[in-house]
Design a protein around this motif. Structure first.
Motif, PDB file in Angstrom:
ATOM      1  N   ASP A 156      40.841  35.991  -0.056  1.00  0.00           N
ATOM      2  CA  ASP A 156      40.495  34.566  -0.036  1.00  0.00           C
ATOM      3  C   ASP A 156      39.504  34.163  -1.123  1.00  0.00           C
ATOM      4  N   GLN A 162      34.455  28.580   5.536  1.00  0.00           N
ATOM      5  CA  GLN A 162      34.574  27.290   4.854  1.00  0.00           C
ATOM      6  C   GLN A 162      35.933  27.177   4.171  1.00  0.00           C
ATOM      7  N   ALA A 163      36.601  26.080   4.377  1.00  0.00           N
ATOM      8  CA  ALA A 163      37.881  25.859   3.716  1.00  0.00           C
ATOM      9  C   ALA A 163      37.676  25.630   2.219  1.00  0.00           C
ATOM     10  N   GLU A 164      36.657  24.856   1.887  1.00  0.00           N
ATOM     11  CA  GLU A 164      36.371  24.568   0.481  1.00  0.00           C
ATOM     12  C   GLU A 164      35.488  25.672  -0.084  1.00  0.00           C
ATOM     13  N   LYS A 165      35.990  26.359  -1.082  1.00  0.00           N
ATOM     14  CA  LYS A 165      35.283  27.494  -1.681  1.00  0.00           C
ATOM     15  C   LYS A 165      34.476  27.030  -2.901  1.00  0.00           C
TER      16      LYS A 165
END
Length: 130
Positions: free
Chosen positions: A77, A47-50
């Protein structure tokens, strides 16, 4: 009220997941729940949005909360994401472990108001740390 956060919560107990999700959403947060630590780690990776914060149940099958925490803290990350360890008990060893890792603890409560207050307190603490 605290700023709305995106929370990941990992627990193998469906009742506890639902209880936590209901309270956190009532407090204005977005909650994504997981019953499998490997799946949560995969979502964290792709997922790009954490999430803003991760709540981990200590006692989990396959990968327990401590093992998942160690994986998270080694990942560039996601190692910056605050983690809160969750347990139905509060043994002294757990408190010492959390303190040594610089992370918060949350005791599972089956009283709605008490658990809500505990979640609010943890979220406020995280707000002041960040």
């Amino acid at each position: 009220m605290e700023k709305q956060k995106t929370i990941y919560y990992l627990d193998d107990d469906l009742d506890d997941l639902g209880f936590f999700k209901e309270i956190a959403e009532e407090l204005g947060h977005n909650v994504k729940v997981f019953t499998d630590g490997r799946k949560m780690l995969l979502v964290l990776e792709i997922q790009a949005e954490k999430p803003d914060v991760i709540f981990l149940d200590i006692h989990m099958p396959v990968l327990n909360g401590e093992e998942i925490l160690n994986i998270i803290k080694k990942s560039d990350d996601v190692k910056h994401i605050p983690v809160v360890m969750v347990s139905g008990a509060y043994p002294k060893k757990l408190l010492q472990y959390c303190a040594s890792m610089g992370i918060s603890c949350l005791v599972k409560r089956h009283n709605f108001q008490e658990f809500k207050q505990n979640i609010q307190e943890v979220m406020r603490t995280l707000e002041t740390v960040q």
